[in-house]
Design an enzyme around this catalytic site. Structure first.
Site, PDB file in Angstrom:
ATOM      1  N   GLY A  43       0.776  -1.232   0.000  1.00  0.00           N
ATOM      2  CA  GLY A  43       0.000   0.000   0.000  1.00  0.00           C
ATOM      3  C   GLY A  43       0.808   1.282   0.000  1.00  0.00           C
ATOM      4  N   ASP A  99       0.788   3.410   4.370  1.00  0.00           N
ATOM      5  CA  ASP A  99      -0.238   4.179   3.684  1.00  0.00           C
ATOM      6  C   ASP A  99      -1.288   4.714   4.651  1.00  0.00           C
ATOM      7  OD1 ASP A  99      -1.214   1.634   4.238  1.00  0.00           O
ATOM      8  OD2 ASP A  99      -1.952   1.217   2.234  1.00  0.00           O
ATOM      9  N   ASP A 102      -5.417   2.391  10.453  1.00  0.00           N
ATOM     10  CA  ASP A 102      -6.851   2.141  10.591  1.00  0.00           C
ATOM     11  C   ASP A 102      -7.085   1.598  12.000  1.00  0.00           C
ATOM     12  OD1 ASP A 102      -9.523   1.652   9.945  1.00  0.00           O
ATOM     13  OD2 ASP A 102      -9.121  -0.102   8.728  1.00  0.00           O
ATOM     14  N   LYS A 130      -7.086   7.142   9.993  1.00  0.00           N
ATOM     15  CA  LYS A 130      -8.528   7.004  10.247  1.00  0.00           C
ATOM     16  C   LYS A 130      -8.720   6.979  11.752  1.00  0.00           C
ATOM     17  CE  LYS A 130     -10.201   3.987   6.698  1.00  0.00           C
ATOM     18  NZ  LYS A 130     -10.746   2.657   6.373  1.00  0.00           N
ATOM     19  N   PHE A 151     -14.047   3.868   3.550  1.00  0.00           N
ATOM     20  CA  PHE A 151     -12.996   3.075   2.945  1.00  0.00           C
ATOM     21  C   PHE A 151     -12.470   3.836   1.737  1.00  0.00           C
ATOM     22  CE2 PHE A 151     -11.179  -0.305   0.382  1.00  0.00           C
ATOM     23  CZ  PHE A 151     -10.453  -0.989   1.346  1.00  0.00           C
ATOM     24  N   VAL A 152     -11.151   3.969   1.623  1.00  0.00           N
ATOM     25  CA  VAL A 152     -10.570   4.774   0.549  1.00  0.00           C
ATOM     26  C   VAL A 152      -9.682   3.929  -0.362  1.00  0.00           C
ATOM     27  CG1 VAL A 152     -10.693   7.024   1.678  1.00  0.00           C
ATOM     28  CG2 VAL A 152      -8.736   5.527   2.150  1.00  0.00           C
ATOM     29  N   ASP A 158      -5.780  -0.050  -2.058  1.00  0.00           N
ATOM     30  CA  ASP A 158      -6.539  -0.933  -2.939  1.00  0.00           C
ATOM     31  C   ASP A 158      -7.864  -1.393  -2.355  1.00  0.00           C
ATOM     32  OD1 ASP A 158      -5.266  -2.696  -0.927  1.00  0.00           O
ATOM     33  OD2 ASP A 158      -6.118  -4.302  -2.144  1.00  0.00           O
ATOM     34  N   ARG A 164      -4.965   0.764  -7.100  1.00  0.00           N
ATOM     35  CA  ARG A 164      -3.732   1.304  -6.492  1.00  0.00           C
ATOM     36  C   ARG A 164      -3.109   2.387  -7.368  1.00  0.00           C
ATOM     37  NH1 ARG A 164      -2.171  -1.875  -2.074  1.00  0.00           N
ATOM     38  NH2 ARG A 164      -2.484  -4.113  -2.254  1.00  0.00           N
TER      39      ARG A 164
HETATM   40  P1  IMP Z   1      -4.863  -1.590  10.320  1.00  0.00           P
HETATM   41  O1  IMP Z   1      -4.007  -2.776  10.689  1.00  0.00           O
HETATM   42  O2  IMP Z   1      -6.319  -1.845  10.565  1.00  0.00           O
HETATM   43  O3  IMP Z   1      -4.390  -0.296  10.931  1.00  0.00           O
HETATM   44  O4  IMP Z   1      -4.841  -1.429   8.767  1.00  0.00           O
HETATM   45  C1  IMP Z   1      -3.711  -1.355   8.090  1.00  0.00           C
HETATM   46  C2  IMP Z   1      -3.839  -1.781   6.647  1.00  0.00           C
HETATM   47  O5  IMP Z   1      -5.174  -2.069   6.220  1.00  0.00           O
HETATM   48  C3  IMP Z   1      -3.369  -0.647   5.809  1.00  0.00           C
HETATM   49  O6  IMP Z   1      -1.963  -0.646   5.669  1.00  0.00           O
HETATM   50  C4  IMP Z   1      -4.094  -0.909   4.508  1.00  0.00           C
HETATM   51  O7  IMP Z   1      -3.351  -1.823   3.731  1.00  0.00           O
HETATM   52  C5  IMP Z   1      -5.389  -1.553   4.923  1.00  0.00           C
HETATM   53  N1  IMP Z   1      -6.467  -0.532   4.977  1.00  0.00           N
HETATM   54  C6  IMP Z   1      -7.048  -0.009   6.067  1.00  0.00           C
HETATM   55  N2  IMP Z   1      -7.984   0.905   5.742  1.00  0.00           N
HETATM   56  C7  IMP Z   1      -8.003   0.948   4.382  1.00  0.00           C
HETATM   57  C8  IMP Z   1      -8.761   1.716   3.418  1.00  0.00           C
HETATM   58  O8  IMP Z   1      -9.623   2.567   3.728  1.00  0.00           O
HETATM   59  N3  IMP Z   1      -8.471   1.456   2.107  1.00  0.00           N
HETATM   60  C9  IMP Z   1      -7.543   0.551   1.694  1.00  0.00           C
HETATM   61  N4  IMP Z   1      -6.800  -0.159   2.561  1.00  0.00           N
HETATM   62  C10 IMP Z   1      -7.028   0.022   3.893  1.00  0.00           C
HETATM   63 MG    MG Z   2      -1.000  -1.578   3.796  1.00  0.00          MG
END
Ligand code: IMP
Ligand code: MG
Length: 178
Positions: A43, A99, A102, A130, A151-152, A158, A164
């Site tokens: 990402g 990237d 979340d 986020k 969701f973006v 992606d 991407r």
């Molecule tokens: P986390 O572990 O939930 O913080 O998420 C991390 C990973 O989830 C990011 O590095 C992204 O690859 C993916 N991700 C989380 N939110 C989004 C989104 O809105 N769009 C696309 N990928 C996301």
């Molecule tokens: Mg990622």
């Protein structure tokens, strides 16, 4: 090309301004230090490439690849390490570049793993934060853009490996896409 169910959220110009601001902050904070920038594949590949070029320090680069399991747009908190660093990070100032932050599970797990290798310092930089989606106490040290929900896709991000290569960032609703 953007498709149905997409609404432009951040333009390439807005993204470029945030990348420049982050690069200036990082260049100031790490002046005189041995900086290793760690890109999180896949990402972060576009953000990383733009950020690295805007940093005015003799930084080194390396990559990790991490996959987080979940449904199409939601994480489960299970993190799999698919590619490790090539370089030793002992006594180096390490800045992880991802990237989007979340739930925080991915960066929390990655930081825990790298912290055990005795870096001189370990920080994280994300393009997008986020804030309201957090399920951990993880916070990034450098944040490009904070936003609330949705969701973006685009600029490296992606949905099922698609979109991407879009230059701007879009809000994406899978239910409306064809
Ligand atoms: P986390 O572990 O939930 O913080 O998420 C991390 C990973 O989830 C990011 O590095 C992204 O690859 C993916 N991700 C989380 N939110 C989004 C989104 O809105 N769009 C696309 N990928 C996301
Ligand atoms: Mg990622």
């Amino acid at each position: 090309m953007p498709s149905q169910g997409m609404e432009k959220l951040y333009s390439r110009e807005h993204i470029a301004r945030q990348v420049q601001r982050l690069a200036e902050e990082i260049s100031r904070d790490y002046a005189g230090k041995d900086l290793l920038l760690v890109g999180v594949l896949n990402g972060a590949f576009l953000f990383f490439a733009d950020l690295v070029r805007a940093i005015s320090l003799p930084a080194k680069v390396d990559f990790v690849r991490v996959a987080s399991y979940g449904s199409l747009t939601q994480t489960t908190g299970l993190v799999e390490f698919r590619k490790d660093l090539e370089m030793s990070i002992a006594d180096r100032h390490v800045l992880i570049v991802d990237d989007i932050l979340d739930s925080g599970f991915t960066l929390e797990a990655l930081c825990q793993r790298l912290a055990g290798r005795q870096p001189a310092s370990l920080k994280a930089c994300v393009l997008l934060d986020k804030r309201h989606a957090r399920q951990t106490s993880f916070e990034a040290d450098y944040v490009g853009i904070s936003f609330d929900s949705g969701f973006v896709v685009g600029y490296g991000l992606d949905y099922q490996e698609a979109y991407r290569n879009l230059a701007d960032i879009y809000l994406f609703d899978p239910a409306q896409s064809v």
